[in-house]
Design a protein around this motif. Sequence first.
Motif, PDB file in Angstrom:
ATOM      1  N   LYS A 186       0.829  -1.216   0.000  1.00 53.75           N
ATOM      2  CA  LYS A 186       0.000   0.000   0.000  1.00 53.75           C
ATOM      3  C   LYS A 186       0.858   1.259   0.000  1.00 53.75           C
ATOM      4  CE  LYS A 186      -3.205  -0.084   3.193  1.00 53.75           C
ATOM      5  NZ  LYS A 186      -3.886  -0.462   4.455  1.00 53.75           N
ATOM      6  N   ALA A 187       2.018   1.203   0.645  1.00 51.69           N
ATOM      7  CA  ALA A 187       2.869   2.390   0.768  1.00 51.69           C
ATOM      8  C   ALA A 187       3.724   2.624  -0.471  1.00 51.69           C
ATOM      9  CB  ALA A 187       3.761   2.253   2.002  1.00 51.69           C
ATOM     10  N   TRP A 188       4.266   1.555  -1.073  1.00 49.25           N
ATOM     11  CA  TRP A 188       5.262   1.723  -2.123  1.00 49.25           C
ATOM     12  C   TRP A 188       4.754   1.582  -3.547  1.00 49.25           C
ATOM     13  CZ3 TRP A 188       9.987   3.654  -1.303  1.00 49.25           C
ATOM     14  CH2 TRP A 188      10.432   3.724   0.023  1.00 49.25           C
ATOM     15  N   MET A 189       3.742   0.762  -3.764  1.00 53.57           N
ATOM     16  CA  MET A 189       3.263   0.564  -5.130  1.00 53.57           C
ATOM     17  C   MET A 189       2.681   1.832  -5.757  1.00 53.57           C
ATOM     18  SD  MET A 189       1.760  -3.337  -4.833  1.00 53.57           S
ATOM     19  CE  MET A 189       1.220  -3.454  -6.523  1.00 53.57           C
ATOM     20  N   PRO A 190       1.923   2.655  -4.999  1.00 56.40           N
ATOM     21  CA  PRO A 190       1.402   3.884  -5.603  1.00 56.40           C
ATOM     22  C   PRO A 190       2.495   4.904  -5.946  1.00 56.40           C
ATOM     23  CG  PRO A 190       0.108   3.271  -3.682  1.00 56.40           C
ATOM     24  CD  PRO A 190       1.346   2.434  -3.664  1.00 56.40           C
ATOM     25  N   MET A 191       3.718   4.679  -5.488  1.00 56.06           N
ATOM     26  CA  MET A 191       4.814   5.594  -5.812  1.00 56.06           C
ATOM     27  C   MET A 191       5.623   5.111  -7.014  1.00 56.06           C
ATOM     28  SD  MET A 191       6.175   7.097  -2.174  1.00 56.06           S
ATOM     29  CE  MET A 191       6.740   5.565  -1.474  1.00 56.06           C
ATOM     30  N   GLY A 192       5.107   4.109  -7.713  1.00 56.45           N
ATOM     31  CA  GLY A 192       5.751   3.660  -8.938  1.00 56.45           C
ATOM     32  C   GLY A 192       6.645   2.456  -8.801  1.00 56.45           C
ATOM     33  N   VAL A 223      -7.005  10.051 -12.843  1.00 52.36           N
ATOM     34  CA  VAL A 223      -6.518   8.673 -12.905  1.00 52.36           C
ATOM     35  C   VAL A 223      -6.565   8.052 -11.518  1.00 52.36           C
ATOM     36  CG1 VAL A 223      -4.497   7.218 -13.354  1.00 52.36           C
ATOM     37  CG2 VAL A 223      -5.029   9.109 -14.895  1.00 52.36           C
ATOM     38  N   SER A 224      -6.989   6.803 -11.445  1.00 53.15           N
ATOM     39  CA  SER A 224      -7.017   6.104 -10.155  1.00 53.15           C
ATOM     40  C   SER A 224      -6.588   4.651 -10.361  1.00 53.15           C
ATOM     41  CB  SER A 224      -8.421   6.150  -9.535  1.00 53.15           C
ATOM     42  OG  SER A 224      -9.354   5.496 -10.367  1.00 53.15           O
ATOM     43  N   ILE A 225      -6.347   3.973  -9.257  1.00 53.01           N
ATOM     44  CA  ILE A 225      -5.940   2.561  -9.294  1.00 53.01           C
ATOM     45  C   ILE A 225      -7.175   1.706  -9.582  1.00 53.01           C
ATOM     46  CG2 ILE A 225      -4.990   0.653  -7.957  1.00 53.01           C
ATOM     47  CD1 ILE A 225      -3.522   2.840  -6.276  1.00 53.01           C
ATOM     48  N   THR A 237       5.467 -11.201  -9.090  1.00 56.13           N
ATOM     49  CA  THR A 237       5.594  -9.753  -9.043  1.00 56.13           C
ATOM     50  C   THR A 237       4.231  -9.083  -9.092  1.00 56.13           C
ATOM     51  OG1 THR A 237       7.719  -9.914 -10.191  1.00 56.13           O
ATOM     52  CG2 THR A 237       6.659  -7.748 -10.161  1.00 56.13           C
ATOM     53  N   PHE A 238       4.038  -8.101  -8.225  1.00 56.00           N
ATOM     54  CA  PHE A 238       2.798  -7.337  -8.162  1.00 56.00           C
ATOM     55  C   PHE A 238       3.045  -5.932  -8.699  1.00 56.00           C
ATOM     56  CE2 PHE A 238       2.668 -10.505  -4.825  1.00 56.00           C
ATOM     57  CZ  PHE A 238       1.375 -10.994  -4.854  1.00 56.00           C
ATOM     58  N   SER A 239       2.124  -5.420  -9.485  1.00 56.40           N
ATOM     59  CA  SER A 239       2.208  -4.039  -9.972  1.00 56.40           C
ATOM     60  C   SER A 239       0.801  -3.478 -10.105  1.00 56.40           C
ATOM     61  CB  SER A 239       2.941  -3.977 -11.317  1.00 56.40           C
ATOM     62  OG  SER A 239       2.241  -4.721 -12.296  1.00 56.40           O
ATOM     63  N   LEU A 240       0.695  -2.158 -10.116  1.00 53.67           N
ATOM     64  CA  LEU A 240      -0.619  -1.517 -10.167  1.00 53.67           C
ATOM     65  C   LEU A 240      -1.131  -1.387 -11.593  1.00 53.67           C
ATOM     66  CD1 LEU A 240      -0.374   1.359  -7.533  1.00 53.67           C
ATOM     67  CD2 LEU A 240      -1.336  -0.929  -7.268  1.00 53.67           C
ATOM     68  N   SER A 241      -2.446  -1.427 -11.723  1.00 51.43           N
ATOM     69  CA  SER A 241      -3.130  -1.179 -12.987  1.00 51.43           C
ATOM     70  C   SER A 241      -3.931   0.108 -12.829  1.00 51.43           C
ATOM     71  CB  SER A 241      -4.062  -2.347 -13.323  1.00 51.43           C
ATOM     72  OG  SER A 241      -4.856  -2.056 -14.450  1.00 51.43           O
ATOM     73  N   LEU A 242      -3.709   1.077 -13.697  1.00 53.99           N
ATOM     74  CA  LEU A 242      -4.365   2.387 -13.606  1.00 53.99           C
ATOM     75  C   LEU A 242      -5.430   2.548 -14.680  1.00 53.99           C
ATOM     76  CD1 LEU A 242      -1.238   4.691 -13.063  1.00 53.99           C
ATOM     77  CD2 LEU A 242      -2.624   3.521 -11.330  1.00 53.99           C
ATOM     78  N   GLY A 243      -6.327   3.483 -14.461  1.00 52.13           N
ATOM     79  CA  GLY A 243      -7.359   3.784 -15.454  1.00 52.13           C
ATOM     80  C   GLY A 243      -7.944   5.150 -15.212  1.00 52.13           C
TER      81      GLY A 243
END
Length: 200
Positions: free
Chosen positions: A63-69, A98-100, A79-85
């Motif tokens: 929650k802390a690091w993924m939204p920072m890229g 834009v949100s997650i 591996t986990f990464s965010l999907s944006l839209g």
Amino acid sequence: MAKYVVKGLPKEMTDGKKVLFPKMRTYTQHDFKTVLKHMKTYGGSFSEGTMRGVLDALVETMKAWMPMGHSIKIDGLGTFSLSLGFDDDSEGSKYRHVSIKGINFKPDAELLAEMNRENTFEKAETEVQTPRRSKMSRDERLAKAQRIIEANGYMTLTDYALATDQSRTKASRDLSELTADPGSGIGTRGSHSHKVWVKK
């Protein structure tokens, strides 16, 4: 031995082509407590509380690091990464918000290889199922669809199938008829698995 069933995508989602795929037959969903219980079998002397603390810390780290890229790689897992839209309510504006929208997961290749080495799958015995027919009238189904779109800005095939108590195949055909009617007020956006229904 695990079992699978063969499913087909609705033709409306595949430009009329027949697309079949195997789908794992899932019997139960293991909740967090059950997962911890199973982990204790492989965790040696670690207590359930310790393992819970480690998993909680992992969630907080994501929650802390993924939204920072940053993506999160767990050796042996994946591996986990965010999907944006874009938010639908910002469509048409100069600066779209834009949100997650989700979290992508790419499993570790060795994890898949090990599971394939240790497991085999057989086709489950299935009976031919007749697609469920909704007990709602056409007008009631249309009203349901319009309410979902009004509330969320769009509607997925699954949203409509659940709301009208139909199979995905029957719901897909139903939506094709509704969108072909100029008076329905419903249109589509996207294609194939990314297709959604929106307000015209």
